[in-house]
Write an enzyme that holds these catalytic residues in place. Structure first.
Site, PDB file in Angstrom:
ATOM      1  N   MET A  57       1.056  -1.248  -0.058  1.00  0.00           N
ATOM      2  CA  MET A  57       0.076   0.021  -0.091  1.00  0.00           C
ATOM      3  C   MET A  57       0.992   1.216   0.139  1.00  0.00           C
ATOM      4  O   MET A  57       1.987   1.166   0.371  1.00  0.00           O
ATOM      5  CB  MET A  57      -0.762  -0.045   1.265  1.00  0.00           C
ATOM      6  CG  MET A  57      -1.857  -1.177   1.223  1.00  0.00           C
ATOM      7  SD  MET A  57      -3.392  -0.780   0.047  1.00  0.00           S
ATOM      8  CE  MET A  57      -4.381  -0.132   1.035  1.00  0.00           C
ATOM      9  N   CYS A  58       0.343   2.261  -0.498  1.00  0.00           N
ATOM     10  CA  CYS A  58       0.999   3.604  -0.494  1.00  0.00           C
ATOM     11  C   CYS A  58       0.707   4.532   0.763  1.00  0.00           C
ATOM     12  O   CYS A  58      -0.173   4.102   1.548  1.00  0.00           O
ATOM     13  CB  CYS A  58       0.781   4.275  -2.038  1.00  0.00           C
ATOM     14  SG  CYS A  58       0.892   3.099  -3.231  1.00  0.00           S
ATOM     15  N   GLN A  59       1.369   5.499   0.760  1.00  0.00           N
ATOM     16  CA  GLN A  59       0.988   6.501   1.395  1.00  0.00           C
ATOM     17  C   GLN A  59       0.614   7.882   0.840  1.00  0.00           C
ATOM     18  O   GLN A  59       0.987   8.178   0.042  1.00  0.00           O
ATOM     19  CB  GLN A  59       2.302   6.995   2.372  1.00  0.00           C
ATOM     20  CG  GLN A  59       2.869   5.812   3.325  1.00  0.00           C
ATOM     21  CD  GLN A  59       2.041   5.715   4.697  1.00  0.00           C
ATOM     22  OE1 GLN A  59       1.286   6.577   4.999  1.00  0.00           O
ATOM     23  NE2 GLN A  59       2.340   4.691   5.294  1.00  0.00           N
ATOM     24  N   ASN A  78      -4.436   5.730  -2.654  1.00  0.00           N
ATOM     25  CA  ASN A  78      -3.981   4.608  -2.063  1.00  0.00           C
ATOM     26  C   ASN A  78      -4.838   3.488  -2.107  1.00  0.00           C
ATOM     27  O   ASN A  78      -6.096   3.696  -1.708  1.00  0.00           O
ATOM     28  CB  ASN A  78      -3.553   5.103  -0.654  1.00  0.00           C
ATOM     29  CG  ASN A  78      -3.525   4.165   0.552  1.00  0.00           C
ATOM     30  OD1 ASN A  78      -4.465   3.460   0.755  1.00  0.00           O
ATOM     31  ND2 ASN A  78      -2.473   3.837   1.167  1.00  0.00           N
TER      32      ASN A  78
END
Lengths: 255, 255
Positions: free
Chosen positions: A1-3, A108
């Site tokens: 996952m991204c931020q 995200n």
């Protein structure tokens, strides 16, 4: 996952403090090493920096930490690849033009079986589900409102429907801005804080850095910061509900 | 008037040498102080830096001089405002997406009575004649070829007609790229050089800097550089004829 990191203010504000903590997550305190990007609106113009190096190693990220670009609308993203290779074309935020305005988007999450028909002018350049969703949003907004920018309330209602459709395919935490408002949606985790008078000292969770905002602000300033994980450990961040959409204008939530 | 710099290569090449001489014109050896910008393709992705500070003062320009971003297609611009205020939204190069590709555009010159009807998806964000011309080019290409990227020869023929129409309204020196070819047009002044084996030493006209390209290239490398004024004083640059259009692929002119 991204931020994700978003900022929306009533006066042009630099994001050096928040970006410093945020960029640390790009490879140092967290495992988001697959590129990063940040977009700053300045009036109707937008300045975008993207890099497929980890934010913690990137000379461009270093520049941003030292060079206080002031903006009322900022969207930043650190990528952990889930769909799409690690290339520049897959780095968020993405930028397109609609109604003579730049739109900036970062996402995200992960979408499954999301294959909308793109019959309008917006096509992904890269291979992420995120850019596909962004093209779909712009196409659908253009279909509903034609050549004319609608009122904020109309746009927000349309976006609610479009985003609900996308979020039905998976996790869709997102930040979207046209330089006049910041539209946000939470599927799983998103937090925000509104800093305003009286300002206090904030301390980064990810870095040994504090700032006394009362020294760098006026009593009229109001700054909203929106993130996937709180950046400071001595302030109260408000967590979004799942499915919640919030729109920020001039550093405040538009009810 | 503004200054243009384009580079098209058969292998990713850094533009540090040419940009150093070029950026010097942004406020030091020339009077182009109203902002600058540069766009690098990396694969299908594009990295754009724009600044409304003079290139000679800009910390972002300083970064680019020190940070060798390698690219096969680069377009840079230093602005002397003729139409449109000095704001970020008016800084070249401009970027839009068409057919799932980014298109990058920069213009030198001034257009008079150029008021095309924009009935497609591309609208200027800023107030320059240049961005208006860019939106018109994309709209007309999309009208002719619909949803499908045409062959290079078809695109070039269409662009020839569209550009002739625009150039009928004034001075239209331009650089345009989609990351696969660099399209160029000269109204008044544009020069190019193709550097290839055997490489020699080049010396900047605007700065006390030389580079021996034989030390930083392989014998297969080929690099075309296109500029409004020659950057070096010990090489032979080819001047465009007025009205001439040239397309570069892999560092060479496509006949």
């Amino acid at each position: 996952m991204c931020q994700l990191l978003g900022m929306n203010c009533n006066t042009p504000t630099d994001i050096v403090f928040s970006f410093t903590g945020f960029a640390t997550r790009g490879g140092l305190t967290d495992h988001h090493r697959d590129g990063w990007g940040i977009a700053f609106f300045e009036g109707s113009g937008v300045r975008t920096f993207v890099d497929h190096q980890a934010a913690v190693d990137s000379p461009v990220a270093e520049l941003i930490k030292r060079y206080p670009i002031k903006s009322q609308h900022v969207i930043a993203h650190i990528r952990k690849a889930t769909q799409g290779r690690v290339t520049l074309a897959n780095c968020h935020p993405f930028v397109r033009e609609l109604w003579g305005r730049y739109w900036v988007f970062a996402h995200n999450g992960d979408l499954k079986n999301f294959t909308p028909e793109l019959d309008g002018p917006y096509r992904p350049v890269g291979t992420t589900d995120s850019e596909l969703a962004f093209c779909y949003i712009l196409q659908e907004m253009r279909k509903r409102f034609g050549h004319t920018l609608p009122l904020l309330a109309e746009l927000r209602a349309a976006l609610r429907e479009i985003v609900d459709h996308i979020a039905g395919h998976g996790t869709f935490n997102m930040l979207l801005s046209d330089g006049s408002a910041l539209y946000t949606h939470c599927s799983t985790h998103l937090y925000y804080i509104v800093r305003q008078h009286p300002f206090a000292t904030a301390k980064l969770s990810d870095d040994d850095l504090s700032v006394d905002f009362s020294e760098v602000t006026t009593s009229n300033d109001r700054v909203a910061v929106i993130v996937t994980q709180p950046l400071t450990d001595n302030e109260v961040w408000t967590q979004y509900q799942s499915g919640e959409m919030k729109v920020f204008v001039d550093g405040a939530v538009v009810e």
